[in-house]
Motif scaffolding. Sequence first.
Motif, PDB file in Angstrom:
ATOM      1  N   UNK A 164      10.080  -3.588  19.985  1.00  0.00           N
ATOM      2  CA  UNK A 164      10.476  -4.877  19.389  1.00  0.00           C
ATOM      3  C   UNK A 164      11.959  -5.306  19.707  1.00  0.00           C
ATOM      4  N   UNK A 165      12.345  -6.398  19.521  1.00  0.00           N
ATOM      5  CA  UNK A 165      13.813  -6.831  19.444  1.00  0.00           C
ATOM      6  C   UNK A 165      14.674  -6.321  18.405  1.00  0.00           C
ATOM      7  N   UNK A 166      14.068  -6.256  17.254  1.00  0.00           N
ATOM      8  CA  UNK A 166      14.653  -5.703  16.178  1.00  0.00           C
ATOM      9  C   UNK A 166      14.001  -4.573  15.360  1.00  0.00           C
ATOM     10  N   UNK A 167      14.604  -3.379  15.489  1.00  0.00           N
ATOM     11  CA  UNK A 167      13.792  -2.198  14.767  1.00  0.00           C
ATOM     12  C   UNK A 167      14.502  -2.308  13.251  1.00  0.00           C
ATOM     13  N   UNK A 168      13.600  -2.004  12.274  1.00  0.00           N
ATOM     14  CA  UNK A 168      13.998  -2.274  10.862  1.00  0.00           C
ATOM     15  C   UNK A 168      14.798  -0.869  10.395  1.00  0.00           C
ATOM     16  N   UNK A 169      15.629  -1.089   9.585  1.00  0.00           N
ATOM     17  CA  UNK A 169      16.339   0.338   9.041  1.00  0.00           C
ATOM     18  C   UNK A 169      15.452   0.923   8.202  1.00  0.00           C
ATOM     19  N   UNK A 170      15.965   2.511   8.117  1.00  0.00           N
ATOM     20  CA  UNK A 170      15.223   3.266   7.599  1.00  0.00           C
ATOM     21  C   UNK A 170      13.517   3.264   8.072  1.00  0.00           C
ATOM     22  N   UNK A 171      13.591   3.127   9.194  1.00  0.00           N
ATOM     23  CA  UNK A 171      11.922   3.250   9.483  1.00  0.00           C
ATOM     24  C   UNK A 171      11.055   4.631   9.364  1.00  0.00           C
ATOM     25  N   UNK A 172       9.744   4.363   9.366  1.00  0.00           N
ATOM     26  CA  UNK A 172       8.967   5.196   8.974  1.00  0.00           C
ATOM     27  C   UNK A 172       8.863   6.421  10.241  1.00  0.00           C
ATOM     28  N   UNK A 173       8.321   7.500  10.136  1.00  0.00           N
ATOM     29  CA  UNK A 173       8.141   8.396  11.166  1.00  0.00           C
ATOM     30  C   UNK A 173       7.283   7.737  12.228  1.00  0.00           C
ATOM     31  N   UNK A 174       6.275   7.183  11.829  1.00  0.00           N
ATOM     32  CA  UNK A 174       5.302   6.653  12.795  1.00  0.00           C
ATOM     33  C   UNK A 174       6.049   5.453  13.728  1.00  0.00           C
ATOM     34  N   UNK A 175       6.906   4.462  13.258  1.00  0.00           N
ATOM     35  CA  UNK A 175       7.779   3.665  13.859  1.00  0.00           C
ATOM     36  C   UNK A 175       8.733   4.267  14.942  1.00  0.00           C
ATOM     37  N   UNK A 176       9.241   5.371  14.348  1.00  0.00           N
ATOM     38  CA  UNK A 176      10.269   6.136  15.293  1.00  0.00           C
ATOM     39  C   UNK A 176       9.524   6.789  16.408  1.00  0.00           C
ATOM     40  N   UNK A 177       8.405   7.231  16.373  1.00  0.00           N
ATOM     41  CA  UNK A 177       7.619   8.007  17.378  1.00  0.00           C
ATOM     42  C   UNK A 177       7.112   6.831  18.234  1.00  0.00           C
ATOM     43  N   UNK A 178       6.846   5.356  17.712  1.00  0.00           N
ATOM     44  CA  UNK A 178       6.389   4.535  18.627  1.00  0.00           C
ATOM     45  C   UNK A 178       7.501   4.010  19.428  1.00  0.00           C
ATOM     46  N   UNK A 179       8.736   4.319  19.176  1.00  0.00           N
ATOM     47  CA  UNK A 179       9.929   4.150  20.061  1.00  0.00           C
ATOM     48  C   UNK A 179      10.023   4.956  20.961  1.00  0.00           C
ATOM     49  N   UNK A 203       9.775   3.856  25.057  1.00  0.00           N
ATOM     50  CA  UNK A 203      10.940   3.786  25.630  1.00  0.00           C
ATOM     51  C   UNK A 203      11.273   5.283  26.713  1.00  0.00           C
ATOM     52  N   UNK A 204      10.743   6.225  26.061  1.00  0.00           N
ATOM     53  CA  UNK A 204      10.825   7.494  26.661  1.00  0.00           C
ATOM     54  C   UNK A 204      12.062   7.953  26.606  1.00  0.00           C
ATOM     55  N   UNK A 205      13.163   7.430  25.512  1.00  0.00           N
ATOM     56  CA  UNK A 205      14.268   8.222  25.203  1.00  0.00           C
ATOM     57  C   UNK A 205      14.228   9.258  24.126  1.00  0.00           C
ATOM     58  N   UNK A 206      15.368   9.808  24.127  1.00  0.00           N
ATOM     59  CA  UNK A 206      15.394  10.981  23.202  1.00  0.00           C
ATOM     60  C   UNK A 206      16.029  10.433  21.892  1.00  0.00           C
ATOM     61  N   UNK A 207      17.013   9.492  21.875  1.00  0.00           N
ATOM     62  CA  UNK A 207      17.893   9.234  20.591  1.00  0.00           C
ATOM     63  C   UNK A 207      17.967   7.712  20.706  1.00  0.00           C
ATOM     64  N   UNK A 208      17.757   6.957  19.517  1.00  0.00           N
ATOM     65  CA  UNK A 208      18.016   5.680  19.631  1.00  0.00           C
ATOM     66  C   UNK A 208      18.908   5.187  18.589  1.00  0.00           C
ATOM     67  N   UNK A 242      16.102  10.612  16.101  1.00  0.00           N
ATOM     68  CA  UNK A 242      15.624  11.374  17.026  1.00  0.00           C
ATOM     69  C   UNK A 242      14.183  11.247  17.175  1.00  0.00           C
ATOM     70  N   UNK A 243      13.931  10.496  18.481  1.00  0.00           N
ATOM     71  CA  UNK A 243      12.757   9.999  18.692  1.00  0.00           C
ATOM     72  C   UNK A 243      11.531  11.064  19.093  1.00  0.00           C
ATOM     73  N   UNK A 244      12.048  12.339  19.352  1.00  0.00           N
ATOM     74  CA  UNK A 244      10.903  13.222  19.608  1.00  0.00           C
ATOM     75  C   UNK A 244      10.556  14.081  18.613  1.00  0.00           C
ATOM     76  N   UNK A 245      11.372  14.102  17.167  1.00  0.00           N
ATOM     77  CA  UNK A 245      10.899  14.686  16.025  1.00  0.00           C
ATOM     78  C   UNK A 245      10.573  13.495  15.124  1.00  0.00           C
ATOM     79  N   UNK A 246      10.801  12.149  15.491  1.00  0.00           N
ATOM     80  CA  UNK A 246      10.454  11.142  14.490  1.00  0.00           C
ATOM     81  C   UNK A 246      11.282  11.239  13.177  1.00  0.00           C
ATOM     82  N   UNK A 247      12.676  11.567  13.411  1.00  0.00           N
ATOM     83  CA  UNK A 247      13.485  11.762  12.049  1.00  0.00           C
ATOM     84  C   UNK A 247      14.912  10.858  12.488  1.00  0.00           C
TER      85      UNK A 247
END
Length: 204
Positions: A85-100, A104-109, A155-160
């Motif tokens: 998405x163009x804008x990712x909410x602050x303090x996202x849930x673990x599921x949102x982070x894992x969707x990133x 993207x296949x990146x490690x950090x956002x 941390x996109x791998x840990x969803x944190x």
Amino acid sequence: MKKNIVFLLLSLNICFSSCSRGVYQKEILTQTTGIDFSNGKWLLGNIDADYSIKDKLTKIVVKDFSKYLNNRLVNSSNDKSLLIANNIPLNPSKSVILDLKKGTNYDYFINIKYHNENSHSLSSIAGKYIDNFTVDQYYYAKNWNYYILQLEVYDLNLGQIIYSQRVRGTLGDNGGLTTSKPIKGIIIGCYQVIMKDIAMKSRN
């Protein structure tokens, strides 16, 4: 005598216009750790800011984080193939982070947003601000506008969420006189406070 009074008033106005400072406060005091920049691919998300400051702030952020990451940092606006998405909410849930991670296949956002608030109450904020920065000049009537900038790293791998800091910036009380502080400078000042916090707590 009248000429001297006029000169004195002009001198005072120049002093308040050029010498007043923005004042800033870190609001997330529970963030006691920094960031480990030593590994992984990093993605800078779309910075949620007004058009007038967005490009300048983005360039500063890319430059600052590239000092830690070199060629491991990519600005998401330069890669149209990303499925996010163009804008990712602050303090996202673990599921949102894992969707990133999936999109993207990146490690950090890195997620950065700012907004402003308005207040006419002076007593409620007395003595609360720290870390002064001098910024460029821009004239507008005195008003207690707060500009709040928040920076989060996921941390996109840990969803944190591994880093989160929010800084509130405003113009100092100028005794009712016109002041000279640009909105852009206050926003950049908020960002600089966060980067100072990161530099103090992090490791390369």
